[in-house]
Design an enzyme around this catalytic site. Structure first.
Site, PDB file in Angstrom:
ATOM      1  N   ASN A 126      66.035  80.462  58.908  1.00  0.00           N
ATOM      2  CA  ASN A 126      65.266  78.908  58.147  1.00  0.00           C
ATOM      3  C   ASN A 126      65.389  78.830  56.976  1.00  0.00           C
ATOM      4  O   ASN A 126      64.218  78.566  56.769  1.00  0.00           O
ATOM      5  CB  ASN A 126      63.808  78.291  59.064  1.00  0.00           C
ATOM      6  N   GLY A 449      61.001  60.079  58.823  1.00  0.00           N
ATOM      7  CA  GLY A 449      60.376  60.013  58.870  1.00  0.00           C
ATOM      8  C   GLY A 449      58.523  60.035  58.387  1.00  0.00           C
ATOM      9  O   GLY A 449      58.127  59.885  58.561  1.00  0.00           O
ATOM     10  N   ASP A 506      52.646  69.770  60.102  1.00  0.00           N
ATOM     11  CA  ASP A 506      53.777  70.331  60.788  1.00  0.00           C
ATOM     12  C   ASP A 506      54.918  69.750  61.576  1.00  0.00           C
ATOM     13  O   ASP A 506      54.415  69.680  62.886  1.00  0.00           O
ATOM     14  CB  ASP A 506      54.212  71.958  60.649  1.00  0.00           C
ATOM     15  N   ARG A 532      58.632  75.458  49.120  1.00  0.00           N
ATOM     16  CA  ARG A 532      58.155  74.866  50.491  1.00  0.00           C
ATOM     17  C   ARG A 532      58.234  76.371  51.589  1.00  0.00           C
ATOM     18  O   ARG A 532      58.940  77.168  51.759  1.00  0.00           O
ATOM     19  CB  ARG A 532      59.313  75.091  50.788  1.00  0.00           C
ATOM     20  N   CYS A 533      56.517  76.360  52.047  1.00  0.00           N
ATOM     21  CA  CYS A 533      56.298  77.351  52.952  1.00  0.00           C
ATOM     22  C   CYS A 533      56.192  77.288  54.677  1.00  0.00           C
ATOM     23  O   CYS A 533      55.521  75.881  54.318  1.00  0.00           O
ATOM     24  CB  CYS A 533      54.799  78.318  53.078  1.00  0.00           C
ATOM     25  N   ASP A 616      64.412  64.465  66.338  1.00  0.00           N
ATOM     26  CA  ASP A 616      64.912  65.445  65.462  1.00  0.00           C
ATOM     27  C   ASP A 616      65.171  67.127  65.745  1.00  0.00           C
ATOM     28  O   ASP A 616      64.698  67.245  66.336  1.00  0.00           O
ATOM     29  CB  ASP A 616      64.062  65.849  64.172  1.00  0.00           C
ATOM     30  N   HIS A 712      64.558  66.698  48.915  1.00  0.00           N
ATOM     31  CA  HIS A 712      64.268  68.313  48.000  1.00  0.00           C
ATOM     32  C   HIS A 712      64.069  68.127  46.569  1.00  0.00           C
ATOM     33  O   HIS A 712      63.620  69.484  46.310  1.00  0.00           O
ATOM     34  CB  HIS A 712      65.670  70.081  48.383  1.00  0.00           C
TER      35      HIS A 712
END
Length: 774
Positions: A126, A449, A506, A532-533, A616, A712
């Site tokens: 990921n 979303g 999340d 981003r974490c 998703d 992003h």
């Protein structure tokens, strides 16, 4: 003596220190020097953690302010002219490539408006890397102060001798692409790039480096012939440098290299080979048989990708098999891959149930694990008897725990029928029914979303979590946020709305918290990309849904707008892949359990009046086995079945959407089609529109929304830019197929840029409606 090694360490720090500092720099709240200083502090802290644990071989140059591949892009001067022409400070140029840059003209300086380079998943993890982007006339130039040298000397000054990590030349070019409008095959530039590696290795040797870890992870792929053939001349050259260069340990991970075993004889003049014995332990004998007579084997027996404690007994057995054939001086005990993919330390977790906490091991703990294993095989089990006994007790406790098994879940799984995987009617019948019930214009617009998660949302969620406000107060706040987001979408003129997900922390954790079988951490953050974490939940047992998870918020959103409202769910494969899964049960079993839970939610959403439901699956591509063959087809079969099981319980008039990250799915398009979703949206703005040709070639009948701008990046695409993207798409898609939407969810963006971008998106859609009006 068997040495211990770590292939890489997480960068963010114990409390996401790097994230906070980087974002403060982007927000002009700290200076460049302050950011660089924080990076130096974190590197020193991480080296010391490993040294204090007793690790023999500690990595350097595994730190990056954004991405390690982006570091190499700058290291070798592979910076496209659209970034270099502004003469930015190297750090700002670096961030511009990673996240784009948009600045107005100021003080005589020209305006800057450049999108980021393409970002894709790092193998099947990921983590996202920035893709090297080459020109037909590409030249290379080593940075004046090479980062691997600088950071080695930095560690040396702190009293720690490290092994620098660099990405190998074959992997760097194999993972690269030609820039838009260019035609070269990047691997064709290998002869021009190699002299820079020679120069870099020479500089490292001059700095006092004895060993270098050179990562060539593409060896786990089914390699193109040009890439495979590049290894022999490349490593003959690098391995022939002798005393002019450090010894090289070539590292592979995330798979086996047996199918490329014929490459290894060409590598006999380098010091050692690292292999991943967690993912593929069966490759051990084949690789040992292909090693040179003096080559070292680095045995990756501590999992760099998951959070379960290493089973010392099993790991020691693997290492001892290698020692029997090679001897202790030719074996290194290592992590299977970089520890980038696991959280920083278990010591930060104060709220975990002690029973399950005893089963886990994060990055700091894994550094101790490689040391224990190395000591056990060097000095004998008696030298670490206490650690071995404690480990065996933990492994046994987990295996016998009642919380891992739920008989009711297993009974439901056993009762699943083939019919439950199919919609009631084929797509032509469904779309006709949906056209009646969901009246939409040509080129319908929607978002993926999520909408911006403001500071106020995070504050209120934190207050609710701590018990500082009541459930009723929090619910009223969430309803207010939903109402505001719905109003904004109506004012913008979007066609299918969403409730914005203000209640969700999340996209996986939110659902996991409402399912049995999951546990959650407080500080177990893992870098996904840039700053981003994510905090992946952990699957510890069988999964079920005790109650509805999203129905209340979606039902409220339906009640306050006359426009179609889209319910938002995370699919079973993404819930699985973006969690730390169990390693004691096959992933297909876990996926089916998730699918059954989501099936109940989809049915309940339909009953609540939600006529569009998006499930998703951005991680579907990520989960694809890296090599073609039976393992890949088996995965696609059970992954598609899980999605269909989750979505097939509704009527024809309910429209099922799904979203995917990245459009690199030519190799498994049959599986994308087999999902039978009514509408697909894909992350596509950075990709060549020619990739959409597969929809023509496969005569794809259903609807699709390729993303028209990159979420992003904070930059705002112009209306004309979006029109240009749509025109490119219409070369491959029919107007009646095409939806207009962003690449992905808008959670990480700010409201001003979000409104501006969506306004341009809506105007572009209106333009095409008029153009194609009948």
């Amino acid at each position: 003596m068997v040495q211990s090694a770590v292939l890489g360490f997480p960068r963010m720090g114990k409390l996401r220190d790097l994230k906070k500092a980087t974002e403060a720099y982007w927000g002009e709240k700290i200076s460049r020097d302050e950011l660089l200083s924080e990076g130096k502090r974190l590197r020193a802290e991480h080296w010391k953690i490993q040294k204090d644990a007793g690790v023999d071989i500690i990595p350097s140059n595994d730190f990056a302010f954004y991405d390690q591949v982006l570091d190499h892009i700058q290291l070798f001067g592979v910076v496209p002219e659209r970034y270099s022409k502004y003469n930015l400070h190297p750090l700002d140029e670096y961030f511009a490539m990673g996240r784009g840059l948009q600045k107005p003209a100021k003080d005589g300086q020209p305006a800057i408006d450049v999108p980021s380079l393409e970002m894709v998943k790092w193998f099947d993890s990921n983590y996202h890397y920035v893709k090297p982007t080459l020109q037909d006339n590409q030249t290379f130039k080593l940075a004046a102060n090479p980062k691997p040298v600088v950071e080695f000397l930095e560690a040396k000054e702190a009293g720690i001798v490290t092994r620098p990590v660099i990405l190998g030349p074959v992997s760097f070019l194999t993972l690269a692409k030609a820039d838009r409008g260019q035609t070269l095959d990047p691997i064709s530039k290998i002869d021009e790039l190699l002299p820079l590696y020679v120069e870099l290795l020479t500089k490292l040797k001059e700095a006092g480096v004895e060993d270098v870890q050179i990562d060539e992870p593409v060896l786990v792929f089914d390699l193109p012939l040009k890439s495979k053939n590049a290894f022999k001349p490349a490593y003959e050259k690098l391995g022939s440098l002798g005393a002019q260069a450090p010894r090289l340990v070539l590292a592979t991970y995330f798979g086996d290299i047996v199918h490329n075993i014929d490459v290894l004889p060409a590598l006999h003049n380098i010091y050692g080979i690292h292999i991943d014995l967690v993912r593929n332990p069966e490759q051990l004998d084949s690789v040992i048989g292909a090693l040179g007579p003096k080559q070292v084997l680095s045995a990756g027996v501590v999992d760099g990708r998951n959070i379960w404690k290493t089973n010392f007994k099993a790991a020691i057995e693997k290492v001892e098999l290698a020692i029997q054939k090679l001897g202790k001086d030719r074996v290194i005990v290592s992590t299977s891959s970089s520890l980038l993919h696991v959280p920083h330390t278990l010591a930060s977790e104060k709220n975990l149930d002690p029973e399950v906490q005893d089963w886990f091991s994060f990055a700091v703990e894994k550094t101790s694990e490689v040391v224990v294993i190395a000591k056990a095989v060097t000095e004998g089990p008696a030298a670490v008897r206490e650690q071995l006994e404690a480990n065996a007790k933990s492994v046994q406790a987990r295996a016998s725990s009642k919380r891992t098994n739920d008989p009711k879940v297993k009974e439901r799984q056993a009762a699943v029928t083939p019919e439950q995987h199919n919609r009631k009617s084929p797509f032509p019948v469904r779309i006709a029914e949906q056209t009646k019930s969901i009246k939409l214009p040509l080129f319908p617009t929607t978002t993926i979303g999520s909408f911006p998660q403001t500071k106020e949302i995070r504050i209120q969620r934190n207050k609710f979590t701590k018990g500082e406000i009541t459930a009723e107060e929090y619910e009223k706040f969430i309803e207010k946020e939903i109402a505001e987001v719905v109003k904004i979408q109506e004012e913008l003129g979007l066609d299918v709305l969403v409730h914005g997900e203000p209640e969700r922390n999340d996209m996986v954790q939110y659902f996991g918290e409402r399912l049995t079988g999951y546990v959650f951490t407080t500080h177990a953050w893992v870098q996904s990309y840039g700053s981003r974490c994510v905090r992946p939940p952990i699957i510890v047992g069988d999964i079920s849904r005790p109650a509805p998870m999203t129905v209340k918020e979606s039902k409220y959103a339906v009640s306050i707008s006359s426009k179609p409202m889209k319910g938002m769910l995370t699919g079973p494969i993404t819930c699985l892949r973006w969690s730390f899964p169990r390693d004691d049960v096959h992933q297909s079993v876990q996926a089916q359990q998730l699918a059954l839970a989501l099936r109940d939610e989809v049915v309940d959403l339909e009953a609540a009046g939600v006529k569009v439901i998006q499930v998703d699956e951005p991680a579907l591509r990520e989960g694809l086995p890296l090599r073609a063959g039976k393992e890949r087809e088996d995965y696609l079969q059970w992954a598609v079945a899980a999605f269909r099981l989750s979505t097939s319980g509704v009527s024809d008039g309910t429209q099922i959407h799904s979203h995917f990250c990245y459009s690199e799915f030519q190799d498994f398009f049959h599986a994308i089609a087999a999902l039978d979703a009514d509408v697909l949206s894909i992350e596509n703005s950075k990709s060549d529109a020619k990739l959409l040709k597969v929809f023509i070639d496969e005569a794809y009948p259903r609807h699709i929304g390729p993303g028209v701008y990159d979420i992003h990046s904070p930059r705002v695409p112009s209306e004309q830019e979006i029109k240009d993207r749509v025109e490119e798409m219409l070369a491959y898609l029919r107007p009646e197929q095409l939806w207009i939407n962003p690449d992905c969810g808008l959670k990480t963006r700010q409201w001003p840029e979000t409104k501006a971008a969506l306004s341009n998106l809506v105007q572009a859609a209106k333009y095409f409606r008029e153009k194609y009006a009948k």
